[in-house]
Enzyme design. Structure first.
Site, PDB file in Angstrom:
ATOM      1  N   TYR A 189      66.269  42.812  21.045  1.00  0.00           N
ATOM      2  CA  TYR A 189      66.571  43.395  22.351  1.00  0.00           C
ATOM      3  C   TYR A 189      67.663  42.524  22.973  1.00  0.00           C
ATOM      4  CZ  TYR A 189      62.310  46.284  22.164  1.00  0.00           C
ATOM      5  OH  TYR A 189      61.352  47.210  21.813  1.00  0.00           O
ATOM      6  N   PRO A 208      62.361  54.201  27.426  1.00  0.00           N
ATOM      7  CA  PRO A 208      61.896  53.768  26.102  1.00  0.00           C
ATOM      8  C   PRO A 208      61.921  52.267  25.837  1.00  0.00           C
ATOM      9  CG  PRO A 208      64.058  54.809  25.955  1.00  0.00           C
ATOM     10  CD  PRO A 208      63.604  54.976  27.359  1.00  0.00           C
ATOM     11  N   HIS A 216      55.189  43.857  12.192  1.00  0.00           N
ATOM     12  CA  HIS A 216      56.082  42.897  12.852  1.00  0.00           C
ATOM     13  C   HIS A 216      55.277  41.972  13.761  1.00  0.00           C
ATOM     14  CE1 HIS A 216      60.346  44.757  12.375  1.00  0.00           C
ATOM     15  NE2 HIS A 216      59.663  44.765  11.253  1.00  0.00           N
ATOM     16  N   TYR A 225      53.513  44.276  25.271  1.00  0.00           N
ATOM     17  CA  TYR A 225      54.252  44.906  24.170  1.00  0.00           C
ATOM     18  C   TYR A 225      53.303  45.313  23.048  1.00  0.00           C
ATOM     19  CZ  TYR A 225      58.220  45.922  21.128  1.00  0.00           C
ATOM     20  OH  TYR A 225      59.139  46.554  20.328  1.00  0.00           O
ATOM     21  N   LYS A 258      56.688  52.419  24.737  1.00  0.00           N
ATOM     22  CA  LYS A 258      55.336  52.774  25.164  1.00  0.00           C
ATOM     23  C   LYS A 258      54.998  54.271  25.094  1.00  0.00           C
ATOM     24  CE  LYS A 258      53.762  48.876  25.919  1.00  0.00           C
ATOM     25  NZ  LYS A 258      53.219  48.483  24.656  1.00  0.00           N
TER      26      LYS A 258
HETATM   27  P1  FAD Z   1      55.877  65.593  22.507  1.00  0.00           P
HETATM   28  O1  FAD Z   1      56.152  64.743  21.337  1.00  0.00           O
HETATM   29  O2  FAD Z   1      56.991  65.979  23.407  1.00  0.00           O
HETATM   30  O3  FAD Z   1      55.172  66.893  21.960  1.00  0.00           O
HETATM   31  C1  FAD Z   1      54.983  68.047  22.763  1.00  0.00           C
HETATM   32  C2  FAD Z   1      54.908  69.245  21.860  1.00  0.00           C
HETATM   33  O4  FAD Z   1      54.601  70.398  22.633  1.00  0.00           O
HETATM   34  C3  FAD Z   1      56.234  69.536  21.177  1.00  0.00           C
HETATM   35  O5  FAD Z   1      56.037  69.629  19.786  1.00  0.00           O
HETATM   36  C4  FAD Z   1      56.705  70.850  21.795  1.00  0.00           C
HETATM   37  O6  FAD Z   1      57.435  71.648  20.876  1.00  0.00           O
HETATM   38  C5  FAD Z   1      55.379  71.472  22.191  1.00  0.00           C
HETATM   39  N1  FAD Z   1      55.481  72.431  23.306  1.00  0.00           N
HETATM   40  C6  FAD Z   1      56.198  72.303  24.458  1.00  0.00           C
HETATM   41  N2  FAD Z   1      56.032  73.391  25.236  1.00  0.00           N
HETATM   42  C7  FAD Z   1      55.180  74.214  24.563  1.00  0.00           C
HETATM   43  C8  FAD Z   1      54.632  75.491  24.858  1.00  0.00           C
HETATM   44  N3  FAD Z   1      54.910  76.128  25.998  1.00  0.00           N
HETATM   45  N4  FAD Z   1      53.806  76.054  23.939  1.00  0.00           N
HETATM   46  C9  FAD Z   1      53.501  75.420  22.777  1.00  0.00           C
HETATM   47  N5  FAD Z   1      54.002  74.203  22.463  1.00  0.00           N
HETATM   48  C10 FAD Z   1      54.820  73.610  23.346  1.00  0.00           C
HETATM   49  N6  FAD Z   1      59.234  56.676  22.783  1.00  0.00           N
HETATM   50  C11 FAD Z   1      59.321  55.455  22.293  1.00  0.00           C
HETATM   51  O7  FAD Z   1      58.340  54.705  22.377  1.00  0.00           O
HETATM   52  N7  FAD Z   1      60.506  55.040  21.717  1.00  0.00           N
HETATM   53  C12 FAD Z   1      61.603  55.877  21.592  1.00  0.00           C
HETATM   54  O8  FAD Z   1      62.630  55.503  21.051  1.00  0.00           O
HETATM   55  C13 FAD Z   1      61.532  57.175  22.102  1.00  0.00           C
HETATM   56  N8  FAD Z   1      62.583  58.040  22.014  1.00  0.00           N
HETATM   57  C14 FAD Z   1      62.459  59.299  22.538  1.00  0.00           C
HETATM   58  C15 FAD Z   1      63.535  60.206  22.471  1.00  0.00           C
HETATM   59  C16 FAD Z   1      63.425  61.487  23.041  1.00  0.00           C
HETATM   60  C17 FAD Z   1      64.596  62.458  22.958  1.00  0.00           C
HETATM   61  C18 FAD Z   1      62.220  61.857  23.684  1.00  0.00           C
HETATM   62  C19 FAD Z   1      62.079  63.231  24.322  1.00  0.00           C
HETATM   63  C20 FAD Z   1      61.149  60.956  23.724  1.00  0.00           C
HETATM   64  C21 FAD Z   1      61.259  59.686  23.159  1.00  0.00           C
HETATM   65  N9  FAD Z   1      60.190  58.761  23.186  1.00  0.00           N
HETATM   66  C22 FAD Z   1      60.301  57.534  22.695  1.00  0.00           C
HETATM   67  C23 FAD Z   1      58.917  59.091  23.732  1.00  0.00           C
HETATM   68  C24 FAD Z   1      57.917  59.533  22.668  1.00  0.00           C
HETATM   69  O9  FAD Z   1      58.582  60.141  21.594  1.00  0.00           O
HETATM   70  C25 FAD Z   1      56.976  60.484  23.370  1.00  0.00           C
HETATM   71  O10 FAD Z   1      56.301  59.723  24.370  1.00  0.00           O
HETATM   72  C26 FAD Z   1      55.972  61.156  22.449  1.00  0.00           C
HETATM   73  O11 FAD Z   1      56.634  62.109  21.660  1.00  0.00           O
HETATM   74  C27 FAD Z   1      54.892  61.842  23.279  1.00  0.00           C
HETATM   75  O12 FAD Z   1      54.121  62.681  22.476  1.00  0.00           O
HETATM   76  P2  FAD Z   1      53.517  64.009  23.069  1.00  0.00           P
HETATM   77  O13 FAD Z   1      52.726  64.599  21.956  1.00  0.00           O
HETATM   78  O14 FAD Z   1      52.861  63.730  24.367  1.00  0.00           O
HETATM   79  O15 FAD Z   1      54.769  64.930  23.441  1.00  0.00           O
HETATM   80  C1  DHB Z   2      62.374  51.895  18.957  1.00  0.00           C
HETATM   81  C2  DHB Z   2      62.428  52.512  20.159  1.00  0.00           C
HETATM   82  C3  DHB Z   2      62.145  51.802  21.291  1.00  0.00           C
HETATM   83  O1  DHB Z   2      62.181  52.402  22.487  1.00  0.00           O
HETATM   84  C4  DHB Z   2      61.822  50.466  21.244  1.00  0.00           C
HETATM   85  O2  DHB Z   2      61.588  49.790  22.383  1.00  0.00           O
HETATM   86  C5  DHB Z   2      61.759  49.851  20.029  1.00  0.00           C
HETATM   87  C6  DHB Z   2      62.033  50.568  18.871  1.00  0.00           C
HETATM   88  C7  DHB Z   2      62.681  52.661  17.725  1.00  0.00           C
HETATM   89  O3  DHB Z   2      62.992  53.844  17.838  1.00  0.00           O
HETATM   90  O4  DHB Z   2      62.612  52.087  16.635  1.00  0.00           O
END
Ligand code: FAD
Ligand code: DHB
Length: 392
Positions: free
Chosen positions: A202, A294, A72, A386, A298
């Site tokens: 947006y 979100p 995009h 962005y 980021k």
């Molecule tokens: P996570 O993806 O949370 O991974 C952490 C992992 O650690 C998980 O698999 C969990 O099961 C594991 N874990 C936890 N505790 C333990 C333990 N004690 N022992 C072993 N394993 C453990 N970001 C966007 O940019 N756009 C979005 O639309 C968006 N939507 C989101 C919706 C939700 C519900 C959430 C929670 C987050 C969202 N985010 C979004 C943020 C983005 O998904 C996260 O920033 C990203 O997943 C971060 O990755 P991570 O690996 O740091 O953490």
């Molecule tokens: C999506 C999520 C976001 O937070 C965003 O700013 C743009 C796209 C998505 O899930 O596609």
């Protein structure tokens, strides 16, 4: 069991770190609390910054992304019933973003770790505590297949997300937490209908924020601002589409296509940072150290940039014996984290309608949005943030 780097959490941060270490010949063990299917299906982010795309390609995890992802070159801002396009390449010297779901990034990284003789990736492994972070040989205590086990490591990395346990190993005297919660949440849906737009929209409206995103050419992802505590069951499919229609309403002929909704969930919004991101031989990466609302897309991208910086520092340590880059890890990441926190905060507060905001606040929001639409300088600020600032 002993390993050089013990990684808690098999989300994007933990899995990419493991991949980068595999490529550098540094052994690691990943402990993931959930099962593989759960981790692969968890619906979350969808937008990859240019630097994230580059990092995935560089470690050999970009093949399917390049085949199936959607590049995009801009986004649309919608307010006052008008559309304004922000063109990324012309404002950033050629940068863009990729629409490729987090679920797919996770699937690709898991497949690579399991197929190419990478180190262990244990599903159903629940870390309980990190001990000895200040010593030369920290230990992760965990349970797996009903047994209590220990993993001794040279370094431990907490990639265990916001609800993880790793950061509890930082003493209270060392740890500082910075937080803001917002008076609204996102109701997110997946729908089996081709996107009604070529680029993300947006939308700011007096009824609240809405976002039109997508997963594939046949699957749409949309979000609605809703009050905190909203139960998705209170929103029928028809109510969701009607509300989306009202918030995206624009002068001219644009139509939001409706289709079967296959998933609904509500996510609260939070800004949250814990400092420092390192204590002794324990490092924190991704959501374990910071959360953004979100709106700026980021969260996933910050998780990627943290582990790119950390993998580089571990490679430097392995090659030279020097901890210089490991010592710089927390400061290096936090500069980028706080930039993303600020951008996500600005995007969130400019586009959402705070239930307590005054008419004066509302006019300021519109003025800010008009400024982005009218001024190359203001649009450049948005586009640079962005598409993502350089890593490291
Ligand atoms: P996570 O993806 O949370 O991974 C952490 C992992 O650690 C998980 O698999 C969990 O099961 C594991 N874990 C936890 N505790 C333990 C333990 N004690 N022992 C072993 N394993 C453990 N970001 C966007 O940019 N756009 C979005 O639309 C968006 N939507 C989101 C919706 C939700 C519900 C959430 C929670 C987050 C969202 N985010 C979004 C943020 C983005 O998904 C996260 O920033 C990203 O997943 C971060 O990755 P991570 O690996 O740091 O953490
Ligand atoms: C999506 C999520 C976001 O937070 C965003 O700013 C743009 C796209 C998505 O899930 O596609």
């Amino acid at each position: 069991m002993h390993t050089t780097v013990g990684i808690i959490g098999g989300g994007p941060a933990g899995l990419l770190l493991a991949r980068l270490l595999d490529r550098a010949g540094i052994d690691s063990v990943v402990l993931e609390h959930r099962d593989r299917a759960y981790v692969e299906e968890r619906q979350r982010a969808g937008i990859l910054e240019q630097g994230t795309v580059d990092a995935l390609r560089a470690c050999g995890a970009g093949e399917r992304m390049d085949r199936e992802g959607l590049v995009h070159h801009g986004i649309e801002l919608r307010f006052d019933r008008r559309s304004h396009r922000i063109d990324f390449p012309s404002l950033t010297g050629g940068r863009s973003v990729m629409v490729y779901a987090q679920t797919e990034v996770v699937k690709d990284l898991i497949a690579l770790r399991l197929a190419e003789g990478g180190g262990p990736l244990l599903f159903g492994a629940h870390a309980v505590a990190v001990e000895g972070a200040e010593t030369g040989s920290p230990v992760i205590r965990f349970t797996h297949e009903g047994r209590e086990r220990t993993l001794s490591c040279d370094y431990v990395v907490g990639c265990d997300g916001f609800h993880g346990i790793a950061r509890e190993a930082l003493p209270e005297t060392v740890r500082r937490v910075f937080e803001r919660v917002y008076p609204y949440s996102w109701l997110g849906i997946l729908a089996d209908v081709p996107p009604s737009c070529e680029e993300l929209i947006y939308a700011h409206s007096p009824r609240g924020f809405a976002l039109h995103s997508m997963r594939t050419p046949t699957v749409s992802r949309l979000y609605l601002q809703v009050p905190n505590g909203t139960d998705p069951a209170d929103w029928s499919d028809e109510r969701i589409w009607d509300e989306l229609d009202a918030r995206f309403a624009v002068d001219g002929d644009w139509k939001l296509e409706r289709g079967p909704i296959t998933q609904k969930s509500v996510t609260p919004m939070r800004s949250w940072v814990t400092e420092p991101m390192r204590h002794g031989r324990l490092f924190l990466a991704g959501d374990a150290a910071h959360i953004v609302p979100p709106t700026g897309a980021k969260g996933l991208n910050l998780a990627v940039s943290d582990v790119v910086v950390l993998a580089r520092a571990l490679e430097h340590w392995r090659a030279t014996g020097s901890e210089e880059l490991l010592d710089a890890y927390s400061d290096t990441c936090l500069r980028r984290v706080w930039r993303a926190e600020h951008f996500s905060y600005v995007m969130t507060t400019s586009l959402h309608t705070d239930p307590d905001q005054s008419p004066f606040d509302g006019r300021l929001q519109l003025s800010q949005l008009h400024r982005i639409a009218d001024s190359t300088a203001a649009a450049t600020e948005l586009a640079e943030n962005y598409t993502g600032l350089p890593i490291g």
